[in-house]
Design a protein around this motif. Structure first.
Motif, mmCIF file in Angstrom:
data_model
loop_
_atom_site.group_PDB
_atom_site.id
_atom_site.type_symbol
_atom_site.label_atom_id
_atom_site.label_comp_id
_atom_site.label_asym_id
_atom_site.label_seq_id
_atom_site.Cartn_x
_atom_site.Cartn_y
_atom_site.Cartn_z
ATOM 1 N N MET A 109 0.883 -1.171 0.000
ATOM 2 C CA MET A 109 0.000 0.000 0.000
ATOM 3 C C MET A 109 0.912 1.211 0.000
ATOM 4 O O MET A 109 1.804 1.326 0.847
ATOM 5 N N LEU A 110 0.723 2.094 -0.973
ATOM 6 C CA LEU A 110 1.517 3.317 -1.060
ATOM 7 C C LEU A 110 0.639 4.508 -0.741
ATOM 8 O O LEU A 110 -0.465 4.643 -1.280
ATOM 9 N N LEU A 111 1.148 5.378 0.134
ATOM 10 C CA LEU A 111 0.428 6.577 0.556
ATOM 11 C C LEU A 111 1.314 7.788 0.337
ATOM 12 O O LEU A 111 2.536 7.694 0.483
ATOM 13 N N PHE A 112 0.719 8.917 0.022
ATOM 14 C CA PHE A 112 1.450 10.179 0.070
ATOM 15 C C PHE A 112 0.878 10.938 1.253
ATOM 16 O O PHE A 112 -0.334 11.135 1.347
ATOM 17 N N VAL A 113 1.753 11.342 2.190
ATOM 18 C CA VAL A 113 1.313 12.041 3.396
ATOM 19 C C VAL A 113 1.872 13.453 3.410
ATOM 20 O O VAL A 113 2.988 13.698 2.954
ATOM 21 N N VAL A 114 1.068 14.387 3.924
ATOM 22 C CA VAL A 114 1.481 15.783 4.056
ATOM 23 C C VAL A 114 1.170 16.229 5.476
ATOM 24 O O VAL A 114 0.062 15.990 5.978
ATOM 25 N N TYR A 115 2.164 16.830 6.136
ATOM 26 C CA TYR A 115 1.995 17.374 7.489
ATOM 27 C C TYR A 115 2.058 18.896 7.416
ATOM 28 O O TYR A 115 2.915 19.448 6.736
ATOM 29 N N SER A 116 1.170 19.548 8.147
ATOM 30 C CA SER A 116 1.197 21.009 8.212
ATOM 31 C C SER A 116 0.921 21.438 9.644
ATOM 32 O O SER A 116 -0.112 21.062 10.207
ATOM 33 N N PRO A 117 1.832 22.199 10.251
ATOM 34 C CA PRO A 117 3.112 22.645 9.706
ATOM 35 C C PRO A 117 4.120 21.500 9.653
ATOM 36 O O PRO A 117 3.882 20.414 10.202
ATOM 37 N N ALA A 118 5.245 21.760 9.019
ATOM 38 C CA ALA A 118 6.323 20.783 8.954
ATOM 39 C C ALA A 118 6.809 20.471 10.363
ATOM 40 O O ALA A 118 6.724 21.300 11.255
ATOM 41 N N GLY A 119 7.296 19.257 10.547
ATOM 42 C CA GLY A 119 7.904 18.919 11.829
ATOM 43 C C GLY A 119 7.498 17.608 12.449
ATOM 44 O O GLY A 119 8.330 16.947 13.059
ATOM 45 N N PRO A 120 6.219 17.181 12.347
ATOM 46 C CA PRO A 120 5.835 15.949 13.026
ATOM 47 C C PRO A 120 6.669 14.739 12.620
ATOM 48 O O PRO A 120 6.898 13.845 13.421
ATOM 49 N N GLU A 121 7.145 14.742 11.389
ATOM 50 C CA GLU A 121 7.923 13.596 10.921
ATOM 51 C C GLU A 121 9.252 13.447 11.663
ATOM 52 O O GLU A 121 9.783 12.343 11.780
ATOM 53 N N THR A 122 9.775 14.530 12.215
ATOM 54 C CA THR A 122 11.060 14.438 12.922
ATOM 55 C C THR A 122 10.933 13.639 14.222
ATOM 56 O O THR A 122 11.892 13.014 14.648
ATOM 57 N N THR A 123 9.748 13.621 14.826
ATOM 58 C CA THR A 123 9.562 12.864 16.065
ATOM 59 C C THR A 123 9.577 11.358 15.812
ATOM 60 O O THR A 123 9.770 10.586 16.748
ATOM 61 N N LEU A 124 9.401 10.946 14.561
ATOM 62 C CA LEU A 124 9.435 9.521 14.228
ATOM 63 C C LEU A 124 10.807 8.916 14.495
ATOM 64 O O LEU A 124 10.937 7.721 14.716
ATOM 65 N N ARG A 125 11.831 9.756 14.505
ATOM 66 C CA ARG A 125 13.189 9.269 14.776
ATOM 67 C C ARG A 125 13.336 8.759 16.205
ATOM 68 O O ARG A 125 14.283 8.044 16.511
ATOM 69 N N ASP A 126 12.398 9.132 17.074
ATOM 70 C CA ASP A 126 12.445 8.694 18.473
ATOM 71 C C ASP A 126 11.788 7.332 18.694
ATOM 72 O O ASP A 126 11.879 6.775 19.781
ATOM 73 N N PHE A 127 11.120 6.784 17.669
ATOM 74 C CA PHE A 127 10.444 5.488 17.820
ATOM 75 C C PHE A 127 11.495 4.391 18.014
ATOM 76 O O PHE A 127 12.553 4.426 17.383
ATOM 77 N N PRO A 128 11.214 3.410 18.864
ATOM 78 C CA PRO A 128 12.204 2.369 19.150
ATOM 79 C C PRO A 128 12.611 1.529 17.935
ATOM 80 O O PRO A 128 13.729 1.039 17.877
ATOM 81 N N ASP A 129 11.716 1.377 16.952
ATOM 82 C CA ASP A 129 12.055 0.563 15.778
ATOM 83 C C ASP A 129 12.573 1.402 14.599
ATOM 84 O O ASP A 129 12.752 0.891 13.499
ATOM 85 N N PHE A 130 12.852 2.698 14.828
ATOM 86 C CA PHE A 130 13.342 3.581 13.765
ATOM 87 C C PHE A 130 14.738 3.185 13.309
ATOM 88 O O PHE A 130 15.600 2.850 14.102
ATOM 89 N N ARG A 131 14.947 3.208 12.019
ATOM 90 C CA ARG A 131 16.286 3.083 11.439
ATOM 91 C C ARG A 131 16.335 3.913 10.168
ATOM 92 O O ARG A 131 15.342 3.991 9.429
ATOM 93 N N LEU A 132 17.445 4.545 9.925
ATOM 94 C CA LEU A 132 17.637 5.369 8.733
ATOM 95 C C LEU A 132 18.116 4.448 7.609
ATOM 96 O O LEU A 132 19.136 3.788 7.740
ATOM 97 N N LEU A 133 17.330 4.405 6.525
ATOM 98 C CA LEU A 133 17.678 3.558 5.387
ATOM 99 C C LEU A 133 18.389 4.408 4.349
ATOM 100 O O LEU A 133 17.999 5.538 4.084
#
Length: 137
Positions: A109-133
């Motif tokens: 399943m492919l989604l395009f997501v938009v956050y306003s204002p910018a920024g919520p996506e940066t908190t995803l780096r704090d998730f325990p299963d996060f890894r930078l690909l």
């Protein structure tokens, strides 16, 4: 090239990997200087999805590029509203509302997501299963 920041494919950026899938940010402050919103492509393998969460102070738009699934968005009273969604559906998530998505189809399943204002996506780096690909993953 200087203008490459205007034309970005998911393969051109590093992605946020999780046990449930990945997010490739294709627009935002870190990617191309967008300041009022951020967004990108989410890929959910069959049977996977992200759990109930919210983005305090931000609205979200989710557009189903392909696939099908189950989407939950809380109403103004905190009651969950769940609907089947498929290719072409746009989902609006009001500011700070809890929501979740699950791929119920047989393929990705492919989604395009938009956050306003910018920024919520940066908190995803704090998730325990996060890894930078790396780029192209």
């Amino acid at each position: 090239m200087a203008n490459d920041k205007y034309f970005i494919y998911p393969k051109d950026v590093s992605a946020f990997g999780f046990d449930w899938g990945k997010l490739s940010l294709t627009v935002g402050p870190e990617v191309n200087g967008a300041s009022r919103f951020s967004g990108g492509v989410v890929e959910l393998p069959s049977g996977e999805g992200h759990s109930r969460h919210n983005h305090p102070g931000a609205e979200e738009i989710i557009f189903v590029i392909s696939g099908e699934g189950e989407q939950m968005v809380e109403d103004e009273n905190g009651n969950p509203i769940t609907r089947r969604v498929a290719t072409g559906c746009t989902i609006y998530v009001p500011e700070s509302r809890f929501h979740s998505t699950k791929n119920t189809g047989g393929g990705p399943m492919l989604l395009f997501v938009v956050y306003s204002p910018a920024g919520p996506e940066t908190t995803l780096r704090d998730f325990p299963d996060f890894r930078l690909l790396p780029q192209g993953s």
